[in-house]
Design a protein around this motif. Structure first.
Motif, PDB file in Angstrom:
ATOM      1  N   ILE A 175      25.982  11.017 -20.914  1.00  0.00           N
ATOM      2  CA  ILE A 175      27.429  10.836 -22.048  1.00  0.00           C
ATOM      3  C   ILE A 175      28.490  11.807 -21.865  1.00  0.00           C
ATOM      4  O   ILE A 175      29.128  11.157 -21.713  1.00  0.00           O
ATOM      5  CB  ILE A 175      27.105  11.054 -23.475  1.00  0.00           C
ATOM      6  CG1 ILE A 175      26.226  10.651 -24.084  1.00  0.00           C
ATOM      7  CG2 ILE A 175      28.429  11.258 -24.709  1.00  0.00           C
ATOM      8  CD1 ILE A 175      25.675  10.664 -25.874  1.00  0.00           C
ATOM      9  N   ALA A 176      28.867  13.205 -21.153  1.00  0.00           N
ATOM     10  CA  ALA A 176      28.863  13.681 -20.279  1.00  0.00           C
ATOM     11  C   ALA A 176      29.597  13.918 -19.367  1.00  0.00           C
ATOM     12  O   ALA A 176      31.485  13.645 -18.962  1.00  0.00           O
ATOM     13  CB  ALA A 176      28.212  15.703 -20.759  1.00  0.00           C
TER      14      ALA A 176
ATOM     15  N   SER B 173      21.776  12.654 -23.242  1.00  0.00           N
ATOM     16  CA  SER B 173      23.550  13.536 -23.058  1.00  0.00           C
ATOM     17  C   SER B 173      23.634  13.932 -21.803  1.00  0.00           C
ATOM     18  O   SER B 173      25.197  13.879 -22.115  1.00  0.00           O
ATOM     19  CB  SER B 173      23.115  14.791 -23.395  1.00  0.00           C
ATOM     20  OG  SER B 173      23.077  14.774 -24.503  1.00  0.00           O
TER      21      SER B 173
ATOM     22  N   VAL C 233      32.234  10.222 -20.490  1.00  0.00           N
ATOM     23  CA  VAL C 233      33.058  11.592 -20.966  1.00  0.00           C
ATOM     24  C   VAL C 233      34.259  12.348 -20.021  1.00  0.00           C
ATOM     25  O   VAL C 233      35.942  12.047 -20.262  1.00  0.00           O
ATOM     26  CB  VAL C 233      32.833  12.017 -21.812  1.00  0.00           C
ATOM     27  CG1 VAL C 233      33.759  13.812 -22.586  1.00  0.00           C
ATOM     28  CG2 VAL C 233      31.802  11.957 -23.427  1.00  0.00           C
TER      29      VAL C 233
ATOM     30  N   GLY D  85      31.655  17.927 -30.466  1.00  0.00           N
ATOM     31  CA  GLY D  85      29.961  17.450 -30.762  1.00  0.00           C
ATOM     32  C   GLY D  85      30.396  15.953 -30.209  1.00  0.00           C
ATOM     33  O   GLY D  85      30.928  15.365 -29.796  1.00  0.00           O
ATOM     34  N   GLU D  86      29.056  15.558 -29.685  1.00  0.00           N
ATOM     35  CA  GLU D  86      28.816  14.748 -28.409  1.00  0.00           C
ATOM     36  C   GLU D  86      29.657  13.770 -29.169  1.00  0.00           C
ATOM     37  O   GLU D  86      29.794  12.654 -29.110  1.00  0.00           O
ATOM     38  CB  GLU D  86      27.211  14.018 -28.560  1.00  0.00           C
ATOM     39  CG  GLU D  86      27.009  13.723 -27.320  1.00  0.00           C
ATOM     40  CD  GLU D  86      25.582  13.352 -27.804  1.00  0.00           C
ATOM     41  OE1 GLU D  86      24.567  14.001 -26.638  1.00  0.00           O
ATOM     42  OE2 GLU D  86      24.651  12.331 -27.808  1.00  0.00           O
TER      43      GLU D  86
ATOM     44  N   TYR E  20      34.893  19.418 -23.160  1.00  0.00           N
ATOM     45  CA  TYR E  20      33.561  19.533 -23.655  1.00  0.00           C
ATOM     46  C   TYR E  20      32.831  19.529 -22.184  1.00  0.00           C
ATOM     47  O   TYR E  20      31.838  19.708 -22.698  1.00  0.00           O
ATOM     48  CB  TYR E  20      33.818  17.346 -24.245  1.00  0.00           C
ATOM     49  CG  TYR E  20      32.418  17.307 -24.368  1.00  0.00           C
ATOM     50  CD1 TYR E  20      31.676  17.982 -25.940  1.00  0.00           C
ATOM     51  CD2 TYR E  20      31.693  16.346 -23.803  1.00  0.00           C
ATOM     52  CE1 TYR E  20      29.983  17.199 -25.917  1.00  0.00           C
ATOM     53  CE2 TYR E  20      30.526  15.965 -23.842  1.00  0.00           C
ATOM     54  CZ  TYR E  20      29.947  15.934 -24.830  1.00  0.00           C
ATOM     55  OH  TYR E  20      28.042  15.938 -25.278  1.00  0.00           O
TER      56      TYR E  20
ATOM     57  N   ALA F  84      33.274  13.100 -29.149  1.00  0.00           N
ATOM     58  CA  ALA F  84      34.049  13.206 -27.851  1.00  0.00           C
ATOM     59  C   ALA F  84      34.019  11.583 -27.450  1.00  0.00           C
ATOM     60  O   ALA F  84      34.341  11.626 -26.239  1.00  0.00           O
ATOM     61  CB  ALA F  84      32.730  14.408 -27.121  1.00  0.00           C
ATOM     62  N   CYS F  85      32.843  10.639 -27.747  1.00  0.00           N
ATOM     63  CA  CYS F  85      32.589   9.813 -27.181  1.00  0.00           C
ATOM     64  C   CYS F  85      33.810   9.403 -28.733  1.00  0.00           C
ATOM     65  O   CYS F  85      34.376   8.183 -27.821  1.00  0.00           O
ATOM     66  CB  CYS F  85      31.123   9.503 -28.138  1.00  0.00           C
ATOM     67  SG  CYS F  85      29.534   9.961 -26.869  1.00  0.00           S
TER      68      CYS F  85
ATOM     69  N   ARG G  80      24.285   7.122 -25.731  1.00  0.00           N
ATOM     70  CA  ARG G  80      24.238   7.101 -27.100  1.00  0.00           C
ATOM     71  C   ARG G  80      23.088   6.812 -27.578  1.00  0.00           C
ATOM     72  O   ARG G  80      22.029   7.401 -28.083  1.00  0.00           O
ATOM     73  CB  ARG G  80      25.445   6.474 -28.437  1.00  0.00           C
ATOM     74  CG  ARG G  80      26.330   7.743 -27.498  1.00  0.00           C
ATOM     75  CD  ARG G  80      27.023   8.892 -27.840  1.00  0.00           C
ATOM     76  NE  ARG G  80      26.484   8.556 -29.713  1.00  0.00           N
ATOM     77  CZ  ARG G  80      26.866   9.654 -30.925  1.00  0.00           C
ATOM     78  NH1 ARG G  80      26.998  10.725 -30.387  1.00  0.00           N
ATOM     79  NH2 ARG G  80      26.662   9.369 -31.783  1.00  0.00           N
TER      80      ARG G  80
ATOM     81  N   PHE H  96      29.003  21.614 -21.774  1.00  0.00           N
ATOM     82  CA  PHE H  96      27.864  20.994 -21.411  1.00  0.00           C
ATOM     83  C   PHE H  96      26.979  21.234 -20.664  1.00  0.00           C
ATOM     84  O   PHE H  96      25.857  21.696 -20.664  1.00  0.00           O
ATOM     85  CB  PHE H  96      27.344  19.177 -21.301  1.00  0.00           C
ATOM     86  CG  PHE H  96      26.818  18.435 -21.141  1.00  0.00           C
ATOM     87  CD1 PHE H  96      26.127  18.269 -22.018  1.00  0.00           C
ATOM     88  CD2 PHE H  96      26.566  18.197 -19.845  1.00  0.00           C
ATOM     89  CE1 PHE H  96      24.563  17.559 -21.981  1.00  0.00           C
ATOM     90  CE2 PHE H  96      25.386  18.175 -19.237  1.00  0.00           C
ATOM     91  CZ  PHE H  96      24.399  17.604 -20.367  1.00  0.00           C
TER      92      PHE H  96
END
Length: 160
Positions: free
Chosen positions: A76-77, A73, A80, A149-150, A102, A153-154, A68, A106
């Protein structure tokens, strides 16, 4: 080079060596912040492959925080989806399905692709979710996850 070597070792089934390589990289401080995000995400995946949930959770949380901060991104995906597996392994298949949704959204955008580690995580998490929930529940939860949204999801992933 360390990240690639760890991935090769993982693909060959030497998870312990993959963990060692990534930990050495992280301890060396010789990596970029972006490499740190990738290494932490992979470490979470390797640890989950050995069902080392508590250690994987620490790597996942730090990986999310770093990704983050860097704005990466794709990392992050990936993290996740590791959180989805962690959720499925710890009896939270509904959370897992949302997080998988999510990830599906992505990757559908085509801005990144899954590597071997992420493919293994996705397959395990999906199998556990399918075993725990009805198909209609999975579809609804994944559709819900696709709208996250990101940041949301986080937040959900951190609760894994």
């Amino acid at each position: 080079a360390h990240i690639t070597l760890a991935e090769i070792r993982y693909a060959l089934g030497d998870i312990d060596d993959s963990i060692r390589i990534v930990r050495e990289l992280l301890e060396s401080g010789r990596q970029s912040r972006r490499q740190t995000t990738v290494a932490l995400g992979n470490l979470a995946g390797y640890l989950l492959a050995q069902d080392r949930i508590d250690e994987a959770r620490l790597a996942m949380i730090e990986g999310l925080r770093t990704a983050r901060a860097v704005g990466h991104s794709a990392s992050i995906a990936r993290v996740v989806e590791h959180a989805a597996l962690m959720s499925a392994l710890t009896g939270e298949p509904r959370r897992a399905a949302r997080l998988l949704g999510y990830g599906r959204a992505f990757y559908a955008r085509g801005s990144a692709s899954r590597e071997h580690t992420e493919d293994v995580t996705l397959a395990r998490a999906s199998a556990l979710v399918v075993a725990a929930l009805r198909a209609d529940e999975i579809a609804a939860l994944m559709a819900e996850g696709e709208t996250l949204g990101e940041a949301e999801a986080c937040e959900i992933a951190r609760g894994a």
